[in-house]
Design an enzyme around this catalytic site. Structure first.
Site, short mmCIF file in Angstrom:
data_model
loop_
_atom_site.label_atom_id
_atom_site.label_comp_id
_atom_site.label_asym_id
_atom_site.label_seq_id
_atom_site.Cartn_x
_atom_site.Cartn_y
_atom_site.Cartn_z
N ASP A 1 0.54 -1.14 -0.25
CA ASP A 1 -0.29 0.37 -0.47
C ASP A 1 1.32 1.22 0.24
O ASP A 1 2.09 1.49 0.36
CB ASP A 1 -1.02 -0.26 1.82
CG ASP A 1 -2.25 0.67 0.77
OD1 ASP A 1 -1.76 1.96 0.48
OD2 ASP A 1 -3.22 0.43 1.79
C1 NOJ Z 1 -4.16 3.89 0.32
C2 NOJ Z 1 -5.44 2.78 0.00
O1 NOJ Z 1 -5.62 2.33 1.85
C3 NOJ Z 1 -5.36 1.85 -0.66
O2 NOJ Z 1 -6.76 1.25 -0.99
C4 NOJ Z 1 -4.79 2.63 -1.90
O3 NOJ Z 1 -5.37 2.00 -3.71
C5 NOJ Z 1 -3.76 3.45 -2.64
N1 NOJ Z 1 -3.89 4.56 -0.92
C6 NOJ Z 1 -3.21 4.00 -3.25
O4 NOJ Z 1 -4.17 5.57 -3.69
#
Ligand code: NOJ
Length: 760
Positions: free
Chosen positions: A287
């Site tokens: 993530d």
């Molecule tokens: C953080 C989020 O937890 C995730 O779901 C997302 O895909 C990413 N950022 C990218 O934006």
């Protein structure tokens, strides 16, 4: 011919979605051997820095000082995220395929969660359709639009099981149930990716957030998770596993600590389970900042240690935190990180790029974007999906559907005319909300009627959302208490002259989603007070809820005659609400989550274990002395404008050998006077076993349409896939030879009962 590389996944596995008859992925036109040959040829020519480049995802547009061109030119970026600009995609791609040494195309990733331009209901709402096919089509439309715009990869589906309504990200998933969740996960993978990875007009999907992110302590986003291996395997893993079986090409690791080991550095999770046991052939991305966070979380000593431990755990690509380009090549040359680990990760990323056809078609066709985004079929699909996702929670004295002859309607509430809140949380960057609001939908439905509107007092988060910074347009100033009071009075006055009041209330889009957990599940702000004043006028009041999580609308559930759970219904949301309120669509959605009466009851879900004072026993209601923990609305609940009955529940073979399958049949009849949809739901309970088993578990469902007086037989299969579980006491998968209770009906309190005996 079936593609062995992709197909190998399914051997030895099956899952809810496949068992329910959904098509498994088909062969990619690029044979495995060809993919491997191309990947190995590239790998052989790559420097350590170029290898690390393929494992590095960098920010495109979000940060003004991001310089993706420079990284691409050096072969230092395999993927770019947070950019949503077709022209810029092509410019950057040109740098990658013309100016970098190896000319490897870059993969553009973005969060395309419930639509790109045409916004569908939020994923929780889509799960409420209990119709995987509708979710599959929604994902296919999202993919078509996003791919036309130049995006290759969506960070979706989010398949986290969420049993705690306080957790803001409950809106992004399919709710509390692993069986329903697995079916929805597989459907979205099929929709996003198409029949094979690299299908035209589709995207690479990403199952996230692996794993158990939804079980955060206290429902607080990002907080640690402590769940047993049994809970992981029986509850949190099934949707992820279903995504693998459906051929998902990528996974995203979760942010938090899982049993004291951060998911991004969790070798058991990524290497042993995902890549080992499940044979996942795609790649795992962290993530955002997830690898750098291993230091912040007190797990890694420093950023080099973070990179080393992430790669060792089986993480292939780092999203945005930059520890790989800083340290990985050096760690390999020092021998601290085995080259084989890096090579394995690079192979996985390159194989996906080959399969996606990026080497042959790296660019977006700018001339086609506008026509794809404007395709009217997309909006029709969005309207149908929104109709199917709505749940009629209450309908006293058949207040709904409203008669078209109604001459004046007051549409009241802070969400009644808000485009952004109708579309819901998680838009792609730069999206300008263009939803038909409930007010607009009602005006379109009844062009001759007098329709008046007042918003009432505003609702607002106490702690502002980080994501508000990315929303387009000026930020409105908060109302003063005097302005709020004036708005309240005006709303009541506006409603006074109308025949029927439609109150549109709930939560703003930014009240659920990432970093949007709540300690209360009540209607925020002065909405309930306003609702009471509206009901006090003595007129028929319909409450339309727009929200991304269960709300404890206890007062409304007793005092407002009709409640329609419309969720965050997307671009066509207002039209779909109008269709349902006036009976052009008969609601058939069912809750994919339990609605608790109080936030203090969370987590509350139907598949909890029995206790020594089970439900119905005198001691059950004293679990809390300040209110019974009985749900406000149970899992699976949802009414219709018609009525249904269930009868003739039969188990074809009431005694089956472990490993064999029993057919369970029930007759469902539309006993009312209009056509409608019912969702037949099968629940099982294993009476005794190696471990304690839940009170009830969903093990089959089917949404069917029935004309008045029509009866349809619905058949479910109960076999080892449904009856086995991971046993904590045995430390393995077991199917016990035991007695089972079965219930089939319209929600998780179904009473029509049969028995099944599994024998050795
Ligand atoms: C953080 C989020 O937890 C995730 O779901 C997302 O895909 C990413 N950022 C990218 O934006």
């Amino acid at each position: 011919m079936r593609n062995a590389w992709w197909w190998a996944l399914t051997i030895g596995f099956s899952c809810a979605a496949v068992a329910a008859g959904a098509a498994p992925p088909v062969a990619s036109p690029v044979p495995d051997a060809e993919v491997a040959r191309r990947v190995e040829a590239l790998l052989a020519r790559m420097t350590p820095e170029e290898k690390v480049g393929q494992l590095t995802q960098v920010a495109g547009g979000l940060f003004p000082d991001a310089k993706p061109e420079e990284a691409l030119r050096k072969g230092g970026a395999g993927s770019i995220l947070w950019l949503n600009d077709t022209k810029k995609f092509n410019e950057l791609q040109r740098v990658a395929v013309e100016e970098s040494r190896l000319k490897i195309p870059v993969l553009f990733g973005l969060d395309v969660i419930h639509g790109y331009r045409t916004i569908f209901p939020v994923p929780l709402a889509m799960a409420a359709s209990w119709d995987p096919a509708v979710h599959e089509r929604a994902a296919a439309v999202a993919a078509r639009e996003a791919r036309a715009a130049g995006i290759h990869w969506t960070f979706a589906p989010m398949v986290d099981i969420a049993r705690d309504a306080r957790w803001g990200r409950i809106v992004e998933g399919a709710g509390e149930d692993p069986y329903l969740g697995a079916a929805m996960a597989a459907a979205q993978v099929r929709g996003f990716q198409g029949p094979y990875l690299g299908s035209p007009e589709r995207l690479l999907a990403c199952a996230k957030h692996f794993a158990a992110y939804g079980a955060a302590e206290g429902g607080r986003d990002y907080d640690p998770v402590y769940v047993s291996e049994g809970q992981l395997r029986n509850v949190h893993f099934p949707p992820f596993h279903a995504a693998v079986v459906a051929g998902v090409g990528s996974f995203m690791s979760a942010y938090m600590d899982l049993n004291d080991v951060p998911a991004a550095g969790n070798r058991w999770l990524l290497r042993d389970v995902l890549k080992g046991e499940w044979g996942f052939p795609g790649f795992v991305v962290s993530d955002a900042m997830g690898v750098g966070n291993l230091v912040t979380m007190g797990f890694a000593r420093d950023r080099a240690d973070a990179a080393r431990r992430a790669v060792a755990a089986g993480l292939d690509m780092e999203m945005a935190s930059g520890t790989f380009p800083e340290h990985l090549a050096r760690l390999v040359s020092e021998g601290t990180v085995p080259l084989a680990q890096v090579d394995d990760a690079v192979r996985r990323v390159l194989a996906v790029k080959v399969r996606l056809g990026l080497f042959e078609n790296p660019y977006a066709d700018e001339s086609k974007v506008a026509s794809v985004l404007a395709d009217p079929a997309h909006r029709e699909e969005a309207r149908r999906a929104a109709q199917r996702s709505m749940v009629l929670l209450r309908n006293e004295n058949k207040l709904l559907p409203l008669a078209r002859t109604v001459s004046s309607l007051a549409v009241i509430g802070p969400l009644a005319d808000s485009k952004a809140d109708t579309e819901g949380s998680w838009m792609v960057f730069g999206h300008v909300p263009a939803a038909v609001t409930v007010l607009e939908g009602l005006r379109a439905k009844l062009p001759g009627a007098k329709i008046v509107h007042a918003a009432g007092p505003e609702i607002r988060r106490q702690v502002p959302s980080f994501f508000d910074n990315f929303a387009p347009g000026p930020k409105p100033k908060p109302q003063t208490p005097e302005e709020a009071e004036a708005a309240f009075q005006q709303a009541v006055a506006t409603a006074r002259g109308a025949d029927v009041v439609v109150a549109v209330m709930g939560e703003l889009a930014n009240m659920s989603g990432e970093a949007a957990s709540r300690a209360s599940l009540d209607l925020p702000g002065r909405q309930e007070e306003l609702l009471k004043a509206l009901v006090g006028l003595g007129k028929p009041v319909v409450l339309v809820l727009l929200n991304g999580r269960p709300l404890s609308v206890n007062w409304a559930a007793e005092n407002v005659p009709a409640i329609l759970e419309a969720w965050e219904p997307g671009t066509e949301g207002g039209n779909a609400v109008a269709d349902v309120l006036f009976g052009d669509a008969n609601p058939g959605g069912k809750l994919p989550v339990t609605f608790p009466r109080a936030a203090g009851h969370a987590p509350l879900y139907h598949a909890r274990n029995l206790t020594h004072s089970p439900e119905g026993a005198p001691m059950y209601n004293v679990r809390y002395w300040d209110g019974a923990p009985k749900p406000l609305y149970p899992f699976g609940h949802g009414l219709s404008y018609t009525t249904f009955s269930f009868a003739n529940l039969k188990v074809a073979t009431p005694r089956v050998k472990a490993g064999a399958t029993a057919a369970v049949t029930v007759d469902v009849t539309n006993t009312g006077s209009v056509a409608g949809d019912e969702v037949a739901q099968l629940y099982v309970h294993q009476r005794a076993g190696s471990d304690s088993r839940p009170l009830r578990e969903l093990k089959g469902f089917r949404r069917i349409s029935l004309k008045p007086k029509e009866t349809q037989a619905v058949t479910f299969s109960l076999g080892p896939d449904e009856l086995r579980y991971w046993s904590t006491s045995q430390e393995k998968w077991v199917q016990d030879a035991e007695a089972f209770d079965l219930w089939v009906g319209a929600d998780s309190t179904a009473t029509l009962h049969a028995e099944l005996q599994v024998v050795p």
